[in-house]
Design a protein around this motif. Structure first.
Motif, mmCIF file in Angstrom:
data_model
loop_
_atom_site.group_PDB
_atom_site.id
_atom_site.type_symbol
_atom_site.label_atom_id
_atom_site.label_comp_id
_atom_site.label_asym_id
_atom_site.label_seq_id
_atom_site.Cartn_x
_atom_site.Cartn_y
_atom_site.Cartn_z
ATOM 1 N N VAL A 181 0.765 -1.224 0.050
ATOM 2 C CA VAL A 181 -0.048 -0.064 0.056
ATOM 3 C C VAL A 181 0.884 1.350 0.074
ATOM 4 O O VAL A 181 1.767 1.311 0.763
ATOM 5 C CB VAL A 181 -0.942 -0.125 1.152
ATOM 6 N N ILE A 182 0.610 2.099 -0.803
ATOM 7 C CA ILE A 182 1.219 3.675 -0.912
ATOM 8 C C ILE A 182 0.154 4.700 -0.674
ATOM 9 O O ILE A 182 -0.610 4.883 -1.508
ATOM 10 C CB ILE A 182 2.049 3.702 -2.101
ATOM 11 N N ASP A 183 0.102 5.019 0.516
ATOM 12 C CA ASP A 183 -0.998 6.126 0.874
ATOM 13 C C ASP A 183 -0.135 7.342 0.878
ATOM 14 O O ASP A 183 1.072 7.600 0.985
ATOM 15 C CB ASP A 183 -1.174 5.805 2.343
ATOM 16 N N GLN A 184 -0.948 8.355 0.715
ATOM 17 C CA GLN A 184 -0.237 9.949 0.793
ATOM 18 C C GLN A 184 -1.243 10.711 1.421
ATOM 19 O O GLN A 184 -2.502 10.823 0.962
ATOM 20 C CB GLN A 184 0.184 10.693 -0.543
ATOM 21 N N GLY A 185 -0.800 11.687 2.355
ATOM 22 C CA GLY A 185 -1.535 12.510 2.999
ATOM 23 C C GLY A 185 -0.962 13.907 2.784
ATOM 24 O O GLY A 185 0.096 14.209 2.182
ATOM 25 N N MET A 186 -1.934 15.092 3.145
ATOM 26 C CA MET A 186 -1.544 16.143 3.033
ATOM 27 C C MET A 186 -1.829 17.296 4.032
ATOM 28 O O MET A 186 -2.736 16.990 4.760
ATOM 29 C CB MET A 186 -2.183 16.834 1.675
ATOM 30 N N ASN A 187 -1.061 18.225 4.042
ATOM 31 C CA ASN A 187 -1.347 19.139 5.321
ATOM 32 C C ASN A 187 -1.327 20.492 4.625
ATOM 33 O O ASN A 187 -0.054 21.040 4.180
ATOM 34 C CB ASN A 187 -0.339 19.009 6.201
ATOM 35 N N THR A 188 -2.477 21.048 4.140
ATOM 36 C CA THR A 188 -2.580 22.334 3.346
ATOM 37 C C THR A 188 -2.123 23.481 4.185
ATOM 38 O O THR A 188 -1.643 24.503 3.309
ATOM 39 C CB THR A 188 -3.873 22.486 2.954
ATOM 40 N N ARG A 216 2.820 14.111 3.052
ATOM 41 C CA ARG A 216 3.590 12.789 3.683
ATOM 42 C C ARG A 216 3.122 11.509 3.051
ATOM 43 O O ARG A 216 2.003 11.182 2.668
ATOM 44 C CB ARG A 216 3.287 12.747 5.188
ATOM 45 N N ARG A 217 4.253 10.549 2.625
ATOM 46 C CA ARG A 217 3.777 9.469 2.100
ATOM 47 C C ARG A 217 4.040 8.219 2.959
ATOM 48 O O ARG A 217 5.199 8.095 3.788
ATOM 49 C CB ARG A 217 4.772 9.199 0.823
#
Length: 365
Positions: A161-168, A174-175
């Protein structure tokens, strides 16, 4: 792959997308590279490499996307997904998901593939949901998960699994890399690697240092009347300014509604608690707070983050993409792969020698 908590790599949050002419070439080259690895080493090796954030970043750079942009993840994953679909069943490896709405279609995609290929999708669907749940609620690092690529081998039940999140607000991404062969547990130090900018306000309930807090959280979830009483009392406390859990973020009515559901079907452990419908970041933070106040079980606040130049980059860094060189690369490797499948190994041997030479040069620096 050993975990590292010393190396970090920042992923600035960039807008925009790859131009069509570049993305089409990315898909072509991704197909050739993927087919090469599958032919030479098999699908298990490709999955293993995809759990390595440095290898993945290098792949994105070779494909020509921005070497340090958040878009490298989504675009490279998109190219890989199309490439694997083009290779078909003979690859033995499938990819589902993607960015935004595509990530929410993973259960549907898995079910469709299960009917077509012939396997049970249930375990894969659970894995997809749990990894996303951990990256959004179990580990609360300030990044909202908006992307998931799920790659799997039906015959061996291996997956990545390759997830990615964002902090606008901070302008960073972040991956998160997951791998089935490196997974001791979904809720105890589960990640193969995390790549991004180290954070300050982090609640890590999936750290091995949070096992005590996990256990107490399950106890509290199974004792709703006691939890409700303590939670309401705590909300009226004036905690020190440096307290790491912000009470203003917790909606007491919503949290209590969630726990009325868990009370009807008590979770047996923290994984089942995290998997419960409606249990999200606010609920987990509330449990962590109550378990700390009542039992003195302090959760971990440590950030677990661990840590392009072949054809240039989309935005011209370190230099503009050279279309002629890119097309020549695709042509060369495509022909080499065809010859290799026919038993002609001269190009393969030359590439192996080049790889060994590059390793020696790198080590000698």
């Amino acid at each position: 792959m050993p975990r590292s908590t010393r190396n970090t790599a920042d992923l600035p949050l960039h807008g925009g997308k790859a131009p069509r002419w570049l993305f089409n070439r990315m898909v072509e080259l991704a197909l050739v590279i993927t087919d090469y690895i599958l032919t030479e080493y098999g699908p298990d090796e490709l999955l293993k490499r995809l759990t390595d954030p440095f290898w993945f970043q290098s792949l994105g750079c070779v494909l020509g996307f921005d070497w340090h942009s958040s878009g490298l993840t989504t675009t490279t994953c998109g190219a890989l997904k199309i490439a694997l679909a083009d290779l078909g069943p003979n690859a033995g490896l499938y990819a589902v998901g993607g960015k935004g709405a595509a990530s929410r279609k993973i259960p549907t995609e898995l079910a469709a593939l299960a009917d077509a290929v012939g396997f049970s999708p249930d375990a894969f669907i659970y894995t997809s949901r749990m990894t996303a749940k951990v990256d959004s609620a179990g580990l609360q690092d300030g990044y909202q998960v908006y992307h998931q690529l799920f790659l799997f081998i039906p015959s061996s039940s291996q997956w990545v699994v390759i997830d990615q999140g964002m902090n606008t607000g901070r302008g960073w991404a972040r991956r998160y890399h997951w791998g089935s062969d490196q997974l001791p547990s979904f809720v105890i130090d589960p990640h193969a690697a995390i790549e991004g900018r180290r954070g300050l306000d982090v609640l890590n309930m999936v750290s091995s240092d949070s096992v005590g807090s996990q256990g107490r959280s399950v106890e509290i979830a199974n004792d709703v009347p006691h939890f409700r009483k303590e939670f309401m009392r705590i909300r009226h406390l004036e905690l020190p300014a440096h307290h790491r859990i912000n009470l203003s973020d917790l909606d007491s009515k919503r949290v209590q509604r969630v726990f009325l559901k868990t009370f009807e079907k008590p979770p047996q452990d923290f994984e089942h608690l995290l998997a419960s419908p409606g249990v999200g970041p606010a609920t987990i933070r509330a449990l962590a707070l109550v378990s700390q106040i009542i039992f003195g079980e302090k959760p971990s606040f440590e950030d677990p983050v661990s840590f392009s130049f072949a054809h240039g980059g989309k935005d011209g860094t370190p230099f503009p993409v050279n279309r002629k060189t890119y097309d020549h690369t695709i042509s060369y490797f495509s022909n080499a792969l065809k010859r290799s499948k026919l038993g002609h190994t001269e190009e393969n041997q030359a590439l192996h020698r080049l790889s060994r030479w590059l390793e020696e040069v790198s080590v000698g620096r």
